[in-house]
Design a protein around this motif. Structure first.
Motif, PDB file in Angstrom:
ATOM      1  N   ASP A 386      40.143  79.999  -1.050  1.00 42.95           N
ATOM      2  CA  ASP A 386      38.885  79.107  -0.115  1.00 42.95           C
ATOM      3  C   ASP A 386      39.114  77.725   0.255  1.00 42.95           C
ATOM      4  O   ASP A 386      38.085  77.136   0.005  1.00 42.95           O
ATOM      5  N   ALA A 387      40.358  77.258  -0.201  1.00 40.96           N
ATOM      6  CA  ALA A 387      40.282  75.851   0.122  1.00 40.96           C
ATOM      7  C   ALA A 387      40.058  75.227   1.237  1.00 40.96           C
ATOM      8  O   ALA A 387      39.698  73.965   1.302  1.00 40.96           O
ATOM      9  N   ASP A 388      40.100  76.007   2.376  1.00 42.74           N
ATOM     10  CA  ASP A 388      39.656  75.548   3.733  1.00 42.74           C
ATOM     11  C   ASP A 388      38.141  75.141   3.786  1.00 42.74           C
ATOM     12  O   ASP A 388      37.775  74.466   4.499  1.00 42.74           O
ATOM     13  N   LEU A 389      37.380  75.736   2.737  1.00 41.94           N
ATOM     14  CA  LEU A 389      35.842  75.747   2.945  1.00 41.94           C
ATOM     15  C   LEU A 389      35.624  74.462   1.823  1.00 41.94           C
ATOM     16  O   LEU A 389      34.095  74.157   1.667  1.00 41.94           O
ATOM     17  N   TRP A 390      36.331  73.734   1.204  1.00 41.38           N
ATOM     18  CA  TRP A 390      35.969  72.658   0.303  1.00 41.38           C
ATOM     19  C   TRP A 390      35.205  71.315   1.068  1.00 41.38           C
ATOM     20  O   TRP A 390      34.680  70.774   0.462  1.00 41.38           O
ATOM     21  N   LEU A 391      35.646  71.489   2.413  1.00 41.88           N
ATOM     22  CA  LEU A 391      35.258  70.288   3.258  1.00 41.88           C
ATOM     23  C   LEU A 391      34.270  70.737   4.191  1.00 41.88           C
ATOM     24  O   LEU A 391      33.944  69.924   5.093  1.00 41.88           O
ATOM     25  N   THR A 392      33.746  71.780   3.880  1.00 46.05           N
ATOM     26  CA  THR A 392      32.324  72.453   4.899  1.00 46.05           C
ATOM     27  C   THR A 392      31.313  71.657   4.739  1.00 46.05           C
ATOM     28  O   THR A 392      31.078  71.020   3.652  1.00 46.05           O
ATOM     29  N   GLN A 393      30.457  71.402   5.920  1.00 44.65           N
ATOM     30  CA  GLN A 393      29.131  71.069   5.680  1.00 44.65           C
ATOM     31  C   GLN A 393      28.076  71.836   6.016  1.00 44.65           C
ATOM     32  O   GLN A 393      26.967  71.467   6.282  1.00 44.65           O
ATOM     33  N   ALA A 394      28.269  73.274   5.610  1.00 48.66           N
ATOM     34  CA  ALA A 394      27.221  73.958   5.473  1.00 48.66           C
ATOM     35  C   ALA A 394      26.428  73.851   4.477  1.00 48.66           C
ATOM     36  O   ALA A 394      27.032  73.394   3.342  1.00 48.66           O
ATOM     37  N   PRO A 395      25.271  74.324   4.447  1.00 44.78           N
ATOM     38  CA  PRO A 395      24.150  74.288   3.248  1.00 44.78           C
ATOM     39  C   PRO A 395      24.441  75.082   2.310  1.00 44.78           C
ATOM     40  O   PRO A 395      24.976  76.084   2.581  1.00 44.78           O
ATOM     41  N   LEU A 396      24.095  74.605   1.062  1.00 51.76           N
ATOM     42  CA  LEU A 396      24.389  75.647  -0.119  1.00 51.76           C
ATOM     43  C   LEU A 396      22.871  76.408  -0.333  1.00 51.76           C
ATOM     44  O   LEU A 396      21.833  75.836  -0.370  1.00 51.76           O
ATOM     45  N   ILE A 397      23.131  77.697  -0.447  1.00 53.70           N
ATOM     46  CA  ILE A 397      21.900  78.495  -0.783  1.00 53.70           C
ATOM     47  C   ILE A 397      22.045  79.468  -1.972  1.00 53.70           C
ATOM     48  O   ILE A 397      23.038  80.099  -2.258  1.00 53.70           O
ATOM     49  N   ASN A 398      20.630  79.452  -2.449  1.00 51.50           N
ATOM     50  CA  ASN A 398      20.337  80.285  -3.665  1.00 51.50           C
ATOM     51  C   ASN A 398      19.103  80.500  -3.818  1.00 51.50           C
ATOM     52  O   ASN A 398      18.318  79.987  -4.517  1.00 51.50           O
ATOM     53  N   PHE A 399      18.812  81.886  -2.934  1.00 50.21           N
ATOM     54  CA  PHE A 399      17.381  82.434  -2.998  1.00 50.21           C
ATOM     55  C   PHE A 399      16.560  80.972  -2.562  1.00 50.21           C
ATOM     56  O   PHE A 399      16.586  80.729  -1.173  1.00 50.21           O
ATOM     57  N   PRO A 400      15.296  80.469  -3.125  1.00 55.54           N
ATOM     58  CA  PRO A 400      14.494  79.564  -2.535  1.00 55.54           C
ATOM     59  C   PRO A 400      15.247  78.136  -2.405  1.00 55.54           C
ATOM     60  O   PRO A 400      14.788  77.404  -1.713  1.00 55.54           O
ATOM     61  N   ILE A 401      16.459  78.117  -2.833  1.00 52.56           N
ATOM     62  CA  ILE A 401      17.104  76.807  -3.127  1.00 52.56           C
ATOM     63  C   ILE A 401      17.984  76.502  -2.031  1.00 52.56           C
ATOM     64  O   ILE A 401      18.828  77.487  -1.728  1.00 52.56           O
ATOM     65  N   VAL A 402      17.980  75.530  -1.286  1.00 50.64           N
ATOM     66  CA  VAL A 402      18.814  75.053  -0.151  1.00 50.64           C
ATOM     67  C   VAL A 402      19.157  73.483  -0.440  1.00 50.64           C
ATOM     68  O   VAL A 402      18.492  72.590  -0.551  1.00 50.64           O
TER      69      VAL A 402
END
Length: 652
Positions: A386-402
């Motif tokens: 998944d090296a192409d996603l290392w520079l993504t700017q999408a938010p990180l999500i973990n249940f209530p955490i964004v």
């Protein structure tokens, strides 16, 4: 390690986003902006109070779009490092984590399909966690940028580090679902035991002792159904004990529905979820002086630090890697630290030392690209898949955490040119107020619907790849960086604060450390002030409370005089000590054999002798370990005890 990164079109964030009710947590009283009504709060309003100019594209910003800010630091955040400048005592953090259950070979195929095999192999002999090092890093973490503000620039834990160190999957569904479950019944269905009673302190929490009691070890000759129940319990111990431990020490059962079907465990993005949880933990603890516990994946944080910095780094033991013909079973990079022990025998002293070393750290002492020369063929597929996603700017999500992921601020970690200043995107501090408190039965997929849509478009949100890193631009970056943040965490007035309380004449353990305080003044003040004077004496922002913000000529003269006086005094003291040792050696008389309280002579430490012949850059070893007196000197025998972490401690 170079990799191909997928391009993508621009996709801006919506102008306004509906917010659900904001629940309080540890950061509620340290936020940047005042909570607005759920229907009127927008992304651009979250950090407006401490950013004079806002970027029109808060999520995806081209490197050509510049944002000029007087400071990166939010003056309304009661940051943990402020206590250092106010000469206040800062306690070490208590690390909350659990060792996972015992591994069994029958778990291997399930863990391989789940993408958790690399993590489980590291956890079989987990490295010892360094309280002092993690506390020193937390003092450097800034919630405004989701990065560590070090003397040499910004650095942070990225998706690349998660992939390379732990071999966790990045691409996949977000770790987010509804929490409207009967978790007691869920435990019965998935694990086959009824946990109801004192073992469940809440509707969705479980004591780790209960899990360890029933599933610590797989009995021999069990059937497949029992094996699958033990696999679920083992994965739950990995998730709640290593990847997502909270500050309470309890295990959250919200992840149990995601692992009920073992064939679907590998479809989730556990890598992005662990980074979201770590960011939230760092932000919460760094924004308060009162929080004493820290959760999150501290294993990931410590491995990241050891890979990139010499501060607190132990010797690499080079563990034996088992041979395998299965590509998925190859060990990740983090496995080389298996069995490593920390050096903070005296954690309080080492915390001060780590602060000093971070203050003195130069850019050439940082491993900006530690994975550059590692062959992809020697790593499991998940490390580079998944090296192409290392520079993504999408938010990180973990249940209530964004949490916002900002790789554009640390482009040098990817071997790319860092724009000056980096494109600004707010970290959406208001999101830190969203928690599960009072919302136990929430459908988080609906609550975070728009953020989940952004994650699903993660490959269209790749930060545009820029040109390779140019060393000639570093000085320009450092000049900008010095004016918008605090590079050094040292008191700006007293030269004796960092050295701690005055020592007794016979306390030789901290003598070497105590003499280091003027050196910090020399390194962080003279060097930077010399640059500032050459550049016309430009001052920093009023919110940047570094030593460079003081009176330039006066501080320069004081620092020069401090270092000269300290050197002369240290040399004179050393000559006197050597003379006293020679006199004592000449007049030393044999002691009676009956005096058992004085018959132990300290011998040189083997670990220190080993370090003298080692090429590892570990300046912390000989200062953290107990000082070795000269041969022939004797000390009274003192009783020692072992604390809860397995460290020897002196009751006196």
């Amino acid at each position: 390690m170079s990799s191909k990164r997928g391009g993508g079109g621009r996709r801006g964030r919506g102008c306004g986003r509906g917010r659900s009710a904001l629940a309080e947590n540890d950061m509620d009283f340290h936020e940047t902006s005042t909570p607005s009504s759920p229907s009127t709060t927008s992304d651009k309003e979250d950090n407006v109070e401490f950013t004079p100019q806002q970027s029109p594209l808060p999520c995806l910003v081209s490197p050509s779009v510049e944002h000029v800010s007087n400071t990166l630091l939010n003056p309304k955040i009661n940051h943990r490092s402020d206590a250092i400048f106010g000469d206040q005592a800062v306690e070490q953090l208590k690390l909350r984590h659990h060792k996972p259950l015992k591994f069994h070979e029958r778990y291997r195929p399930y863990l391989r399909d789940a993408g958790l095999l690399g993590l489980s192999q590291i956890c079989q002999k987990m490295p010892q966690l360094d309280k002092a090092l993690i506390t020193a890093l937390v003092e450097r973490w800034r919630p405004e940028t989701h990065s560590f503000h070090l003397a040499s620039g910004e650095m942070t834990v990225t998706l690349q580090d998660v992939s390379m160190l732990l071999a966790l999957p990045i691409d996949g569904r977000p770790v987010c679902s509804t929490t409207d479950h009967d978790y007691a019944q869920m435990v019965i269905d998935c694990l086959g035991h009824d946990p109801r009673g004192p073992s469940m302190p809440g509707k969705s929490f479980l004591h780790y002792k209960w899990l360890k009691k029933h599933f610590y070890e797989l009995p021999e000759g069990t059937d497949d159904q029992t094996v699958e129940r033990h696999v679920r319990a083992y994965i739950l111990s990995l998730l709640c004990g290593v990847l997502f431990p909270d500050g309470t020490g309890r295990m959250s059962l919200i992840y149990l529905p995601l692992i009920a079907d073992l064939s679907l465990v590998g479809t989730y993005s556990w890598g992005s979820a662990v980074l979201a949880f770590l960011y939230r933990s760092l932000c919460s603890v760094a924004s308060s002086h009162n929080i004493k516990n820290i959760g999150g994946s501290l294993l990931l944080l410590q491995l990241w630090s050891w890979e990139r910095s010499h501060v607190g780094r132990p010797l690499v033991r080079s563990p034996v890697c088992p041979e395998t013909d299965i590509p998925q079973d190859v060990l990740p990079v983090g496995f080389r630290w298996v069995g490593a022990r920390t050096q903070s025998e005296n954690a309080t002293r080492c915390l001060k030392q780590y602060r000093d070393e971070l203050n003195l750290q130069r850019a050439d002492q940082v491993k900006w690209e530690p994975y550059l020369h590692i062959e992809s063929s020697s790593l499991p597929l998940l490390c580079t898949k998944d090296a192409d996603l290392w520079l993504t700017q999408a938010p990180l999500i973990n249940f209530p955490i964004v949490e916002m992921y900002l790789p554009e601020r640390v482009m040098r970690q990817f071997g790319l040119r860092q724009s000056i200043p980096p494109p600004f995107r707010p970290t959406l501090q208001a999101l830190h107020r969203i928690s599960r408190r009072g919302r136990e039965r929430e459908n988080w997929e609906e609550t975070h619907h728009e953020y989940i849509q952004e994650w699903e478009a993660r490959r269209q949100r790749i930060f545009p790849e820029s040109e390779q890193y140019d060393p000639s631009s570093y000085e320009e970056y450092l000049h900008w960086y010095s004016g918008v943040t605090r590079r050094y965490l040292v008191p700006s007035i007293s030269d004796d604060v960092e050295a701690g309380p005055s020592l007794q004449p016979d306390d030789s353990i901290d003598l070497q450390y105590q003499a280091k305080a003027p050196m910090i003044r020399k390194a962080d003040v003279l060097h930077d002030l010399g640059e500032i004077k050459e550049n016309g004496g430009s001052a920093t922002s009023p919110h940047v409370e570094s030593a460079a913000a003081q009176d330039m000529p006066l501080l320069l003269l004081e620092a020069e005089q401090n270092i000269v006086d300290a050197d002369q005094e240290a040399q004179h003291q050393e000559e006197e000590e050597l003379h006293m040792v020679d006199d004592a050696t000449m007049t030393l008389e044999p002691m009676d054999e009956e005096d058992n309280g004085f018959n132990n002579v300290i011998c040189p430490c083997p670990s220190l002798e080993l370090e003298e012949h080692s090429h590892s850059a570990t300046p912390a070893i000989d200062e953290c370990d107990t000082a070795t007196p000269a041969p022939g000197s004797a000390i009274p025998q003192q009783s020692t005890s072992v604390d809860q972490d397995g460290h020897l401690e002196n009751p006196n």
